[in-house]
Design a protein around this motif. Structure first.
Motif, PDB file in Angstrom:
ATOM      1  N   GLY A   1      -6.012  -1.776  -7.787  1.00  0.00           N
ATOM      2  CA  GLY A   1      -6.121  -0.718  -6.805  1.00  0.00           C
ATOM      3  C   GLY A   1      -5.123   0.409  -6.993  1.00  0.00           C
ATOM      4  O   GLY A   1      -5.034   1.310  -6.153  1.00  0.00           O
TER       5      GLY A   1
ATOM      6  N   ASN B   1       0.852  -1.184   0.000  1.00  0.00           N
ATOM      7  CA  ASN B   1       0.000   0.000   0.000  1.00  0.00           C
ATOM      8  C   ASN B   1       0.891   1.239   0.000  1.00  0.00           C
ATOM      9  O   ASN B   1       1.619   1.477   0.962  1.00  0.00           O
ATOM     10  CB  ASN B   1      -0.916  -0.002   1.229  1.00  0.00           C
ATOM     11  CG  ASN B   1      -2.040   1.007   1.107  1.00  0.00           C
ATOM     12  OD1 ASN B   1      -1.880   2.050   0.497  1.00  0.00           O
ATOM     13  ND2 ASN B   1      -3.185   0.681   1.697  1.00  0.00           N
TER      14      ASN B   1
ATOM     15  N   VAL C   1      -1.727  -1.360  -4.045  1.00  0.00           N
ATOM     16  CA  VAL C   1      -2.708  -0.275  -3.933  1.00  0.00           C
ATOM     17  C   VAL C   1      -1.948   1.040  -3.870  1.00  0.00           C
ATOM     18  O   VAL C   1      -0.994   1.173  -3.101  1.00  0.00           O
ATOM     19  CB  VAL C   1      -3.587  -0.456  -2.673  1.00  0.00           C
ATOM     20  CG1 VAL C   1      -4.596   0.675  -2.559  1.00  0.00           C
ATOM     21  CG2 VAL C   1      -4.279  -1.818  -2.687  1.00  0.00           C
TER      22      VAL C   1
END
Length: 195
Positions: free
Chosen positions: A73, A28, A51
Motif C-alpha cells: 500500500g 498510515n 500505507v
C-alpha cells in the motif's frame, strides 16, 4: 502519521513506534510527504502493514518476528534499513511491497529466502560507507541463477540449499558464488534424514 504538507514539503521523521500486546498494526502515512521511521518494535507483533502516498523508510525493525510485512500500500518506494547491532530475519515472513534494502550500520544482518531475494532484486540491495560487518544470509536456494558477487553487501555469509527441493539440485551455470574479489563465505547443504 500526519505531516502538515505545507510548502516546502519535507519528510516527516518519526523517532519510533513501539507496540506491545498487539498482533497487528497498520501504519498510515497521511498526505503526500515521505516518511522516515527510525524504529518499529513490538514484543508480540506479527503483522505489519504500511500505507502511504509517498516513500517510506524504516530504519530498524526491533524485536519483531513478523508473519506478514505488507508494504504493497506504499505508492512510492518502501525501504528497509539494516542498522547497528540488529538482525532482521524475514525467512518466515510473507513480504510484499519491499523495494529496497540498505545496510547502513555495524553488525547488522539480514536473512532472506531465495524467493525473497529474487523478488527484491539484487540491484536493490546497497550499503552505505558506514556499513561494517554486515552480512546477508540466504536460505532455500534451489539452483537459481544468481550472481552473489554483484550484491552490494560486505559479506554473503551463508547460502543454504533448499532441502525440500527435488533432488538432485542442479545449479544454473550462470550462478556466481565467488570470484577473485568476493564470494559466498559458506554453502550449506542439509543432510537428509535417514534411518
Amino acid at each position: 502519521i500526519v505531516n502538515l504538507d505545507t510548502d516546502p514539503i519535507r519528510p516527516v521523521h518519526v523517532a519510533g513506534i513501539e507496540i506491545d500486546n498487539a498482533d497487528s498494526i497498520t501504519v498510515n502515512v497521511a498526505g503526500t510527504s515521505d516518511a522516515i521511521i527510525e524504529t518499529i518494535s513490538g514484543s508480540t507483533l506479527e503483522d505489519l502493514i504500511i500505507v502511504a502516498a509517498g516513500d517510506v523508510t524504516v530504519r530498524d525493525l526491533e524485536n519483531a518476528e513478523l508473519d506478514i510485512l505488507d508494504a504493497s500500500g506504499v505508492a512510492g518506494d518502501f525501504t528497509l534499513e539494516i542498522t547497528n547491532w540488529h538482525d532482521v530475519d524475514l525467512t518466515g515472513t510473507d513480504v510484499s511491497g519491499l523495494d529496497a534494502v540498505i545496510f547502513s550500520g555495524t553488525n547488522g544482518d539480514l536473512l532472506v529466502t531465495t524467493a525473497q531475494l529474487l523478488a527484491l532484486g539484487i540491484a536493490n540491495i546497497s550499503s552505505t560507507p558506514d556499513s561494517e560487518n554486515s552480512d546477508l544470509y540466504v536460505t532455500e536456494y534451489a539452483g537459481e541463477a544468481i550472481d552473489f558477487t554483484a550484491i552490494d553487501v560486505e559479506d554473503v555469509e551463508n547460502v543454504t540449499f533448499d532441502d525440500s527441493a527435488p533432488n538432485p539440485i542442479v545449479v544454473d551455470p550462470a550462478t556466481v558464488f565467488g570470484d577473485a574479489l568476493s564470494g559466498v563465505k559458506m554453502l550449506t547443504i542439509l543432510a537428509e534424514d535417514s534411518d
